[in-house]
Design a protein around this motif. Structure first.
Motif, PDB file in Angstrom:
ATOM      1  N   ILE A   1      -5.152  17.132  13.466  1.00  0.00           N
ATOM      2  CA  ILE A   1      -6.578  17.260  13.774  1.00  0.00           C
ATOM      3  C   ILE A   1      -7.418  16.520  12.742  1.00  0.00           C
ATOM      4  N   GLY A   2      -7.051  16.649  11.453  1.00  0.00           N
ATOM      5  CA  GLY A   2      -7.788  15.948  10.411  1.00  0.00           C
ATOM      6  C   GLY A   2      -7.802  14.446  10.634  1.00  0.00           C
ATOM      7  N   ALA A   3      -6.655  13.890  10.989  1.00  0.00           N
ATOM      8  CA  ALA A   3      -6.573  12.444  11.237  1.00  0.00           C
ATOM      9  C   ALA A   3      -7.459  12.036  12.409  1.00  0.00           C
ATOM     10  N   ARG A   4      -7.505  12.864  13.453  1.00  0.00           N
ATOM     11  CA  ARG A   4      -8.320  12.521  14.618  1.00  0.00           C
ATOM     12  C   ARG A   4      -9.812  12.667  14.337  1.00  0.00           C
ATOM     13  N   VAL A   5     -10.169  13.611  13.479  1.00  0.00           N
ATOM     14  CA  VAL A   5     -11.576  13.735  13.071  1.00  0.00           C
ATOM     15  C   VAL A   5     -12.018  12.465  12.362  1.00  0.00           C
ATOM     16  N   VAL A   6     -11.199  11.982  11.438  1.00  0.00           N
ATOM     17  CA  VAL A   6     -11.552  10.775  10.702  1.00  0.00           C
ATOM     18  C   VAL A   6     -11.596   9.570  11.633  1.00  0.00           C
ATOM     19  N   GLN A   7     -10.608   9.453  12.535  1.00  0.00           N
ATOM     20  CA  GLN A   7     -10.599   8.336  13.481  1.00  0.00           C
ATOM     21  C   GLN A   7     -11.855   8.313  14.347  1.00  0.00           C
ATOM     22  N   ARG A   8     -12.312   9.474  14.739  1.00  0.00           N
ATOM     23  CA  ARG A   8     -13.452   9.553  15.666  1.00  0.00           C
ATOM     24  C   ARG A   8     -14.797   9.429  14.970  1.00  0.00           C
ATOM     25  N   PHE A   9     -14.952  10.064  13.810  1.00  0.00           N
ATOM     26  CA  PHE A   9     -16.273  10.145  13.188  1.00  0.00           C
ATOM     27  C   PHE A   9     -16.417   9.285  11.928  1.00  0.00           C
ATOM     28  N   TYR A  10     -15.306   8.949  11.280  1.00  0.00           N
ATOM     29  CA  TYR A  10     -15.351   8.167  10.039  1.00  0.00           C
ATOM     30  C   TYR A  10     -14.279   7.080  10.085  1.00  0.00           C
ATOM     31  N   PRO A  11     -14.317   6.204  11.090  1.00  0.00           N
ATOM     32  CA  PRO A  11     -13.209   5.257  11.307  1.00  0.00           C
ATOM     33  C   PRO A  11     -12.951   4.316  10.139  1.00  0.00           C
ATOM     34  N   GLU A  12     -13.984   4.033   9.339  1.00  0.00           N
ATOM     35  CA  GLU A  12     -13.767   3.125   8.208  1.00  0.00           C
ATOM     36  C   GLU A  12     -12.925   3.753   7.111  1.00  0.00           C
ATOM     37  N   PHE A  13     -12.673   5.062   7.202  1.00  0.00           N
ATOM     38  CA  PHE A  13     -11.868   5.749   6.197  1.00  0.00           C
ATOM     39  C   PHE A  13     -10.449   6.055   6.683  1.00  0.00           C
ATOM     40  N   VAL A  14     -10.091   5.547   7.849  1.00  0.00           N
ATOM     41  CA  VAL A  14      -8.716   5.723   8.323  1.00  0.00           C
ATOM     42  C   VAL A  14      -7.772   4.993   7.371  1.00  0.00           C
ATOM     43  N   PRO A  15      -6.765   5.684   6.820  1.00  0.00           N
ATOM     44  CA  PRO A  15      -5.843   5.023   5.878  1.00  0.00           C
ATOM     45  C   PRO A  15      -5.127   3.862   6.553  1.00  0.00           C
ATOM     46  N   PRO A  16      -4.922   2.773   5.838  1.00  0.00           N
ATOM     47  CA  PRO A  16      -4.216   1.633   6.429  1.00  0.00           C
ATOM     48  C   PRO A  16      -2.775   1.985   6.743  1.00  0.00           C
ATOM     49  N   GLU A  17      -2.279   1.437   7.827  1.00  0.00           N
ATOM     50  CA  GLU A  17      -0.891   1.670   8.189  1.00  0.00           C
ATOM     51  C   GLU A  17       0.027   0.878   7.258  1.00  0.00           C
ATOM     52  N   THR A  18       1.193   1.442   7.016  1.00  0.00           N
ATOM     53  CA  THR A  18       2.176   0.729   6.208  1.00  0.00           C
ATOM     54  C   THR A  18       2.688  -0.462   6.990  1.00  0.00           C
ATOM     55  N   PRO A  19       2.589  -1.681   6.437  1.00  0.00           N
ATOM     56  CA  PRO A  19       3.028  -2.868   7.190  1.00  0.00           C
ATOM     57  C   PRO A  19       4.520  -2.828   7.477  1.00  0.00           C
ATOM     58  N   VAL A  20       4.874  -3.269   8.682  1.00  0.00           N
ATOM     59  CA  VAL A  20       6.277  -3.325   9.082  1.00  0.00           C
ATOM     60  C   VAL A  20       6.769  -4.750   8.907  1.00  0.00           C
ATOM     61  N   VAL A  21       7.837  -4.920   8.160  1.00  0.00           N
ATOM     62  CA  VAL A  21       8.399  -6.245   7.911  1.00  0.00           C
ATOM     63  C   VAL A  21       9.431  -6.558   8.977  1.00  0.00           C
ATOM     64  N   ASP A  22       9.257  -7.678   9.663  1.00  0.00           N
ATOM     65  CA  ASP A  22      10.217  -8.112  10.675  1.00  0.00           C
ATOM     66  C   ASP A  22      11.375  -8.799   9.970  1.00  0.00           C
ATOM     67  N   ALA A  23      12.550  -8.179  10.013  1.00  0.00           N
ATOM     68  CA  ALA A  23      13.697  -8.711   9.286  1.00  0.00           C
ATOM     69  C   ALA A  23      14.111 -10.079   9.800  1.00  0.00           C
ATOM     70  N   VAL A  24      13.824 -10.382  11.084  1.00  0.00           N
ATOM     71  CA  VAL A  24      14.225 -11.664  11.655  1.00  0.00           C
ATOM     72  C   VAL A  24      13.481 -12.807  10.994  1.00  0.00           C
ATOM     73  N   GLU A  25      12.242 -12.533  10.553  1.00  0.00           N
ATOM     74  CA  GLU A  25      11.422 -13.593   9.986  1.00  0.00           C
ATOM     75  C   GLU A  25      11.706 -13.832   8.511  1.00  0.00           C
ATOM     76  N   GLU A  26      12.528 -13.006   7.893  1.00  0.00           N
ATOM     77  CA  GLU A  26      12.816 -13.201   6.479  1.00  0.00           C
ATOM     78  C   GLU A  26      13.702 -14.431   6.296  1.00  0.00           C
ATOM     79  N   ALA A  27      13.246 -15.355   5.487  1.00  0.00           N
ATOM     80  CA  ALA A  27      14.015 -16.579   5.269  1.00  0.00           C
ATOM     81  C   ALA A  27      15.261 -16.298   4.451  1.00  0.00           C
ATOM     82  N   GLU A  28      15.165 -15.383   3.495  1.00  0.00           N
ATOM     83  CA  GLU A  28      16.302 -15.054   2.645  1.00  0.00           C
ATOM     84  C   GLU A  28      16.143 -13.623   2.154  1.00  0.00           C
ATOM     85  N   PRO A  29      17.239 -13.012   1.772  1.00  0.00           N
ATOM     86  CA  PRO A  29      17.152 -11.622   1.308  1.00  0.00           C
ATOM     87  C   PRO A  29      16.254 -11.503   0.080  1.00  0.00           C
ATOM     88  N   ALA A  30      15.513 -10.410   0.033  1.00  0.00           N
ATOM     89  CA  ALA A  30      14.670 -10.169  -1.138  1.00  0.00           C
ATOM     90  C   ALA A  30      15.548  -9.866  -2.344  1.00  0.00           C
TER      91      ALA A  30
END
Length: 425
Positions: free
Chosen positions: A279-308
């Protein structure tokens, strides 16, 4: 006037208690653990009656004004965020003042902090002026999302969302030493210093042979809910919804039996945490959208040129705490009490060395934090939290999940509900 009369009556009661203790030392009420714990706490307990009366006065002025009813959504958001800015300023100023008083190089901390204290008084005056309106807006926003999620009743929710941002009581958690189980949770005044906390914990250990820990909390399911002063709108929305979940459950079998067993307490707290987060997350999404925490980026393993390149493994707090809890449970089950306590202190030092400043790690720590399935690792391998989370995952909606779990009155019934949700019955 009434406070003076109350103090006078309390003095007479104290004299009477001392008289009874002298003439009837065998009376069980003066020998039991509850009484000895009250003696240890001695005037440090939180006065809920005074707080409630003050809160009712504030809520009365809030209802009398009803200023938010005529404000558009953008203005409402501005009111809340402005209030939270003043909270942030007050917390910052209070921190700077505390540092001055803690600095041994400052000869006259009162004079050195005079300007800051004047700023703090001004910030708190702005806070108090805006608090009733800001709270009314947040209450209405949380209620609106709850209605959307199916909790509506008579154009609102029952019980109504009611909260008060305030200095929260600390809680003295007491557990047996030979097992992890909360025996007592004693609300204390919020202004205790760290040495005073240590003194209380030591007294419980020495006089009652119990494990004790004074812990801070983010909210308390009193009515109206007691919410810690915060400048974080995400945390505020979460904790207001969390405490409303306790209010809602109080009218149902699960909440009514909150204190019946440690398992039911864990189920209650985990359920409230789930509703609070969603409910807390939906309150922020609806009324305070600029404060929605950024999503953790997903790394596409296919696009990795070489292992990290390999990096040294970071300290995994959740895994380390879970391993600690499991080992402590094993040692206590084997009757190796002193070894378990020495092990917890050893592990506490490890956590501190890795940036987690845990003041005390003991049975009371796990008794408190282990009741929250979303607290990293503190529950060890306790199956209750995962079962509640699995029930939510297998429920078609948050409302359906809450309706199902509200009828649970034992760990066995939780397992049955989960099995039914999975289609195993």
């Amino acid at each position: 006037m009434w406070r003076r009369r109350f103090v006078t009556i309390a003095k007479y009661l104290l004299v009477f208690s001392l008289f009874i203790a002298i003439v009837a030392p065998e009376w069980p009420a003066f020998q039991d653990e509850d009484h000895r714990l009250d003696t240890i706490v001695h005037l440090r307990d939180f006065d809920f009656l005074v707080w409630f009366l003050d809160a009712m006065v504030a809520k009365g002025s809030e209802r009398a004004g009803l200023g938010h009813a005529y404000l558009d959504q953008e203005t409402r958001k501005e009111v809340v965020l402005t209030y939270l800015d003043y909270v942030r300023d007050a917390r910052r100023l209070q921190g700077e003042i505390s540092l001055i008083y803690a600095d041994p190089e400052v000869d006259d901390p009162e004079a050195a902090s005079a300007a800051l204290r004047a700023q703090l008084a001004q910030a708190r005056a702005h806070m108090e002026q805006r608090q009733p309106l800001a709270e009314a807006i947040v209450q209405e926003q949380v209620s609106a999302v709850l209605v959307d999620e199916g909790f509506s009743l008579l154009d609102g929710v029952l019980p109504p969302v009611q909260m008060r941002m305030t200095a929260l009581p600390l809680i003295l958690i007491v557990s047996p030493r030979d097992q992890i189980r909360q025996l007592y949770g004693v609300p204390l005044v919020p202004e205790l210093t760290t040495p005073e906390m240590e003194s209380l914990e030591t007294a419980v250990y020495r006089q009652l042979d119990r494990s004790a820990l004074v812990v801070p909390i983010g909210g308390l399911g009193f009515y109206p809910a007691m919410i810690v002063e915060t400048s974080n709108v995400n945390f505020l929305a979460d904790v207001v919804a969390h405490e409303w979940a306790h209010h809602w459950l109080t009218l149902r079998p699960l909440g009514i039996r909150y204190l019946a067993t440690p398992e039911l307490r864990t189920i209650n707290e985990t359920v409230a945490s789930i509703l609070g987060e969603e409910i807390g997350a939906r309150v922020v999404q609806r009324f305070y959208p600029e404060f929605v925490p950024p999503e953790t980026p997903v790394v596409d393993a296919v696009e990795e040129a070489e292992p990290a390149p390999e990096e040294p493994p970071s300290f995994d707090f959740r895994a380390e705490m879970a391993a600690t809890r499991i080992r402590v449970d094993e040692l206590l089950a084997a009757g190796r009490l002193e070894e378990a306590e020495a092990y917890m202190e050893e592990r506490r030092r490890l956590f501190v060395a890795n940036g987690y400043p845990i003041r005390k790690l003991n049975q009371a720590y796990f008794a408190f934090y282990g009741a929250y399935a979303d607290t990293p690792g503190a529950a060890g391998d306790d199956p209750i939290g995962p079962a509640v989370l699995a029930l939510r995952e297998n429920s078609p909606s948050l409302h359906a999940f809450m309706t199902t779990v509200a009828r649970v009155t034992s760990a066995e019934e939780l397992e049955d509900a989960l099995a039914a949700a999975r289609g195993e019955h």
